[in-house]
Motif scaffolding. Structure first.
Motif, PDB file in Angstrom:
ATOM      1  N   ILE A  10       0.836  -0.779   0.143  1.00 51.35           N
ATOM      2  CA  ILE A  10       0.243  -0.324  -0.020  1.00 51.35           C
ATOM      3  C   ILE A  10       0.840   1.379  -0.008  1.00 51.35           C
ATOM      4  O   ILE A  10       1.625   1.258   1.005  1.00 51.35           O
ATOM      5  N   GLY A  11       0.746   2.392  -0.999  1.00 51.75           N
ATOM      6  CA  GLY A  11       1.279   3.696  -1.025  1.00 51.75           C
ATOM      7  C   GLY A  11       2.320   3.413  -1.771  1.00 51.75           C
ATOM      8  O   GLY A  11       3.581   4.252  -1.603  1.00 51.75           O
ATOM      9  N   SER A  12       3.180   2.248  -2.365  1.00 52.64           N
ATOM     10  CA  SER A  12       3.483   2.191  -3.096  1.00 52.64           C
ATOM     11  C   SER A  12       4.382   2.345  -4.554  1.00 52.64           C
ATOM     12  O   SER A  12       5.014   2.542  -4.536  1.00 52.64           O
ATOM     13  N   GLY A  13       3.144   2.618  -5.064  1.00 51.13           N
ATOM     14  CA  GLY A  13       2.623   3.697  -6.343  1.00 51.13           C
ATOM     15  C   GLY A  13       2.513   2.552  -7.399  1.00 51.13           C
ATOM     16  O   GLY A  13       2.079   2.333  -8.734  1.00 51.13           O
ATOM     17  N   LYS A  14       1.782   1.650  -6.827  1.00 53.00           N
ATOM     18  CA  LYS A  14       1.706   0.089  -7.547  1.00 53.00           C
ATOM     19  C   LYS A  14       0.502   0.321  -8.615  1.00 53.00           C
ATOM     20  O   LYS A  14       0.608   0.133 -10.304  1.00 53.00           O
ATOM     21  N   ILE A  63     -24.556   2.072   1.419  1.00 50.83           N
ATOM     22  CA  ILE A  63     -23.259   1.692   0.964  1.00 50.83           C
ATOM     23  C   ILE A  63     -22.526   1.346   2.212  1.00 50.83           C
ATOM     24  O   ILE A  63     -22.628   1.671   3.113  1.00 50.83           O
ATOM     25  N   LEU A  64     -21.103   1.035   1.731  1.00 46.96           N
ATOM     26  CA  LEU A  64     -20.476  -0.426   2.652  1.00 46.96           C
ATOM     27  C   LEU A  64     -19.641   0.945   3.089  1.00 46.96           C
ATOM     28  O   LEU A  64     -18.878   1.415   2.958  1.00 46.96           O
ATOM     29  N   ASP A  65     -19.257   1.527   4.658  1.00 50.73           N
ATOM     30  CA  ASP A  65     -18.336   1.763   4.915  1.00 50.73           C
ATOM     31  C   ASP A  65     -17.536   1.349   5.330  1.00 50.73           C
ATOM     32  O   ASP A  65     -16.991   0.452   6.995  1.00 50.73           O
ATOM     33  N   ARG A  66     -16.228   1.537   4.361  1.00 42.21           N
ATOM     34  CA  ARG A  66     -15.170   0.553   4.025  1.00 42.21           C
ATOM     35  C   ARG A  66     -14.019   0.596   5.576  1.00 42.21           C
ATOM     36  O   ARG A  66     -13.515   0.067   5.908  1.00 42.21           O
ATOM     37  N   ALA A  67     -14.268   2.640   5.703  1.00 38.14           N
ATOM     38  CA  ALA A  67     -13.296   2.481   7.101  1.00 38.14           C
ATOM     39  C   ALA A  67     -13.388   2.035   8.291  1.00 38.14           C
ATOM     40  O   ALA A  67     -12.644   1.554   9.463  1.00 38.14           O
ATOM     41  N   GLY A  68     -15.210   2.354   8.631  1.00 36.18           N
ATOM     42  CA  GLY A  68     -15.324   1.449   9.525  1.00 36.18           C
ATOM     43  C   GLY A  68     -15.330   0.086   9.552  1.00 36.18           C
ATOM     44  O   GLY A  68     -14.901  -0.325  11.134  1.00 36.18           O
ATOM     45  N   LEU A  69     -15.709  -0.693   8.530  1.00 38.18           N
ATOM     46  CA  LEU A  69     -15.396  -2.369   8.133  1.00 38.18           C
ATOM     47  C   LEU A  69     -14.239  -2.197   8.619  1.00 38.18           C
ATOM     48  O   LEU A  69     -13.386  -3.155   9.291  1.00 38.18           O
ATOM     49  N   GLY A  70     -13.303  -1.289   8.402  1.00 35.53           N
ATOM     50  CA  GLY A  70     -11.578  -1.995   8.571  1.00 35.53           C
ATOM     51  C   GLY A  70     -11.072  -1.599   9.882  1.00 35.53           C
ATOM     52  O   GLY A  70     -10.508  -2.908   9.841  1.00 35.53           O
ATOM     53  N   GLY A  75      -5.913  -6.057  12.120  1.00 31.92           N
ATOM     54  CA  GLY A  75      -5.603  -6.310  13.725  1.00 31.92           C
ATOM     55  C   GLY A  75      -6.631  -7.745  14.462  1.00 31.92           C
ATOM     56  O   GLY A  75      -6.546  -8.309  15.999  1.00 31.92           O
ATOM     57  N   ASP A  76      -7.810  -7.982  13.934  1.00 33.02           N
ATOM     58  CA  ASP A  76      -8.833  -9.080  14.466  1.00 33.02           C
ATOM     59  C   ASP A  76      -8.332 -10.314  13.350  1.00 33.02           C
ATOM     60  O   ASP A  76      -9.611 -10.512  12.024  1.00 33.02           O
ATOM     61  N   ARG A  77      -8.229 -11.340  13.468  1.00 34.70           N
ATOM     62  CA  ARG A  77      -7.836 -12.540  12.442  1.00 34.70           C
ATOM     63  C   ARG A  77      -9.000 -13.014  11.966  1.00 34.70           C
ATOM     64  O   ARG A  77      -9.474 -13.274  10.890  1.00 34.70           O
ATOM     65  N   ALA A  78      -9.877 -13.848  13.392  1.00 38.53           N
ATOM     66  CA  ALA A  78     -11.125 -14.236  12.823  1.00 38.53           C
ATOM     67  C   ALA A  78     -12.403 -13.542  12.049  1.00 38.53           C
ATOM     68  O   ALA A  78     -12.293 -13.810  11.466  1.00 38.53           O
ATOM     69  N   ALA A  79     -11.863 -11.765  12.256  1.00 38.77           N
ATOM     70  CA  ALA A  79     -12.776 -10.441  11.959  1.00 38.77           C
ATOM     71  C   ALA A  79     -12.265 -10.749  10.236  1.00 38.77           C
ATOM     72  O   ALA A  79     -13.517 -11.036   9.871  1.00 38.77           O
ATOM     73  N   LEU A  80     -11.106 -11.362  10.199  1.00 38.39           N
ATOM     74  CA  LEU A  80     -10.735 -10.792   8.730  1.00 38.39           C
ATOM     75  C   LEU A  80     -11.152 -11.596   7.817  1.00 38.39           C
ATOM     76  O   LEU A  80     -11.558 -11.756   7.118  1.00 38.39           O
ATOM     77  N   ARG A  81     -11.014 -13.571   8.741  1.00 35.40           N
ATOM     78  CA  ARG A  81     -10.911 -14.356   8.331  1.00 35.40           C
ATOM     79  C   ARG A  81     -12.956 -14.726   7.547  1.00 35.40           C
ATOM     80  O   ARG A  81     -12.917 -14.887   6.322  1.00 35.40           O
ATOM     81  N   ASP A  82     -13.624 -14.242   8.347  1.00 31.34           N
ATOM     82  CA  ASP A  82     -15.159 -14.210   8.585  1.00 31.34           C
ATOM     83  C   ASP A  82     -15.179 -13.235   7.003  1.00 31.34           C
ATOM     84  O   ASP A  82     -16.066 -13.672   6.299  1.00 31.34           O
ATOM     85  N   ASP A 150      -0.640   6.327  12.475  1.00 31.92           N
ATOM     86  CA  ASP A 150      -0.301   5.454  12.551  1.00 31.92           C
ATOM     87  C   ASP A 150      -1.222   4.088  12.113  1.00 31.92           C
ATOM     88  O   ASP A 150      -0.292   3.216  12.082  1.00 31.92           O
ATOM     89  N   ASP A 151      -2.470   4.483  11.316  1.00 29.47           N
ATOM     90  CA  ASP A 151      -3.350   3.477  10.502  1.00 29.47           C
ATOM     91  C   ASP A 151      -2.323   3.342   9.280  1.00 29.47           C
ATOM     92  O   ASP A 151      -2.845   2.084   9.303  1.00 29.47           O
ATOM     93  N   ALA A 152      -1.804   4.280   8.825  1.00 28.78           N
ATOM     94  CA  ALA A 152      -0.907   3.757   7.774  1.00 28.78           C
ATOM     95  C   ALA A 152       0.523   2.974   8.316  1.00 28.78           C
ATOM     96  O   ALA A 152       0.686   1.713   7.443  1.00 28.78           O
ATOM     97  N   ARG A 153       0.918   3.148   9.154  1.00 30.31           N
ATOM     98  CA  ARG A 153       1.372   2.283   9.331  1.00 30.31           C
ATOM     99  C   ARG A 153       1.190   1.250   9.606  1.00 30.31           C
ATOM    100  O   ARG A 153       2.104   0.023   9.381  1.00 30.31           O
ATOM    101  N   GLN A 154       0.376   0.360  10.276  1.00 25.86           N
ATOM    102  CA  GLN A 154      -0.305  -0.741  10.878  1.00 25.86           C
ATOM    103  C   GLN A 154      -0.785  -0.981   9.739  1.00 25.86           C
ATOM    104  O   GLN A 154      -0.482  -2.194   9.788  1.00 25.86           O
ATOM    105  N   ARG A 155      -1.234  -0.749   8.969  1.00 26.46           N
ATOM    106  CA  ARG A 155      -2.090  -1.254   7.231  1.00 26.46           C
ATOM    107  C   ARG A 155      -0.323  -1.595   6.676  1.00 26.46           C
ATOM    108  O   ARG A 155       0.015  -3.188   6.022  1.00 26.46           O
TER     109      ARG A 155
END
Length: 390
Positions: A10-14, A63-70, A75-82, A150-155
């Motif tokens: 993310i942020g690489s310029g791809k 409309i999906l709240d992508r930021a809220g879902l993110g 940080g929650d592996r179980a939620a991400l898998r779902d 902080d969010d950028a570094r986490q991602r």
């Protein structure tokens, strides 16, 4: 069609690389765009997300709240898998539709951020990775996308690191310079490798080493071999019993022609002569070399095999197909392991290779000349093999 995987953190310029390739004529399939499409209002995936994560992740206008879902899944592996269990089937189905819709002679670039994390290297003829320093990526995410630092570094930390991308990619695009520098690099890659690769794939023209010139040991040879073997394994599936990196490039600290030798093990060579086997390897970028059906055995006879060659103009590779457990199969592995284990034998072989390459500049003549060295070294190899087995 030529399938190119494009990845980068993310942020690489791809996305800039993808846009440039599209402008040059590639068909670009954008994984992020597809991921957005499958959760648009009215789509089944959005309904399933609302049921799993609650109504708060969907606005009143649907409309999906992508930021809220993110914030919920990072940080929650179980939620991400779902979440992935909901969206991934729809994403892959749509991706398959777009690949199928591309012309047969197209160059298709799959813009796939998580290509490395998903272990998808074997699905493409060529993988490109855009590499950019972490601090530059953080700065871009903060300034251009408005993401808190902080969010950028986490991602960034949640994705594969650059070492993993280097191992997975055939081509690295440095995006620490100017946009013009990146565009120039992409244009050069398109003209020198991607377009010729597509043409060679369609014509079935394999790449060849021009001379027997020896290259210094390259520590990336094993990673290059691993990528090629992944493509072969993906193409052939359970028809393959074993896959091995053999030859000089498989021996650390040994100079070699810049040619990757690979060994594909089958149960019986009749499998390798099947039309589907030959066609599937050719489709993956490894065409059958006619007229090569054996090696010279050390007892004066022959060892059956089949040979395929890479059509990638940027990577010459030989694919030796042999029955697992056959004398030819065992000998190729024994020679590799002997040279790895015995520095004296490795150094003697290196000296012989350099001397022979100086006298025999033609690759074919050089290969024939090496046979005499192996004939002379066979007793030492047998002694080493016996000691290992005792």
């Amino acid at each position: 069609m030529l399938r190119v995987g494009l990845t980068g953190g993310i942020g690489s310029g791809k996305s800039s690389v993808a846009a440039r390739l599209a402008g040059l004529g590639a068909v670009v399939i954008d994984a992020d765009r597809i991921a957005r499409e499958v959760v648009e209002p009215g789509m089944p995936s959005l309904t399933a997300i609302r049921e799993r994560f609650g109504p708060s992740v969907v606005s009143d206008d649907g409309i999906l709240d992508r930021a809220g879902l993110g914030r919920i899944v990072f940080g929650d592996r179980a939620a991400l898998r779902d979440l992935e269990a909901i969206t991934h089937p729809a994403i892959w189905a749509r991706t398959a539709e777009l690949f199928a819709a591309a012309p047969d002679d197209a160059i298709v670039v799959h813009d796939m951020p998580l290509l490395v994390e998903a272990g998808m290297t074997g699905e493409y003829h060529l993988v490109l990775a855009v590499l950019t320093d972490t601090e530059t990526r953080v700065q871009r995410l903060v300034e251009h996308r408005g993401i808190p630092e902080d969010d950028a570094r986490q991602r960034i930390a949640a994705q594969a690191d650059d070492d993993a991308r280097r191992a997975a990619a055939d081509v690295l695009l440095d995006n620490n310079g100017s946009p013009e520098d990146l565009a120039t690099a992409v244009d050069a890659l398109w003209q020198s490798r991607i377009v010729p690769f597509g043409e060679a794939l369609r014509s079935g023209t394999r790449s060849r080493a021009a001379t027997s010139a020896q290259s210094p040991p390259d520590p990336t040879w094993p990673a290059q071999a691993a990528r090629l073997l992944a493509r072969i394994g993906h193409a052939l599936g359970d028809r393959v019993v074993a896959l091995e990196h053999i030859g000089s490039t498989a021996v650390p600290d040994l100079p070699a022609k810049d040619v990757i030798d690979l060994q594909v093990g089958v149960r019986d060579l009749t499998e390798a002569d099947g039309a589907a086997f030959v066609a599937d390897l050719a489709s993956a970028g490894f065409v059958r070399v006619p007229g090569v059906d054996h090696d010279n055995a050390k007892d004066g006879g022959t060892w059956p095999k089949r040979l395929h060659g890479s059509v990638d103009p940027g990577r010459v590779a030989h694919v030796h197909v042999r029955a697992v457990g056959s004398p030819g199969w065992d000998w190729a592995i024994d020679v590799r392991d002997w040279l790895r284990a015995d520095p004296e034998a490795r150094d003697a072989y290196a000296a012989a290779k350099v001397a022979l390459a100086a006298r025999h500049t033609d690759s074919g003549d050089y290969a024939d000349a090496k046979e005499a060295w192996f004939d002379g070294a066979d007793d030492r190899l047998r002694t080493w093999r016996a000691a290992r087995q005792s």
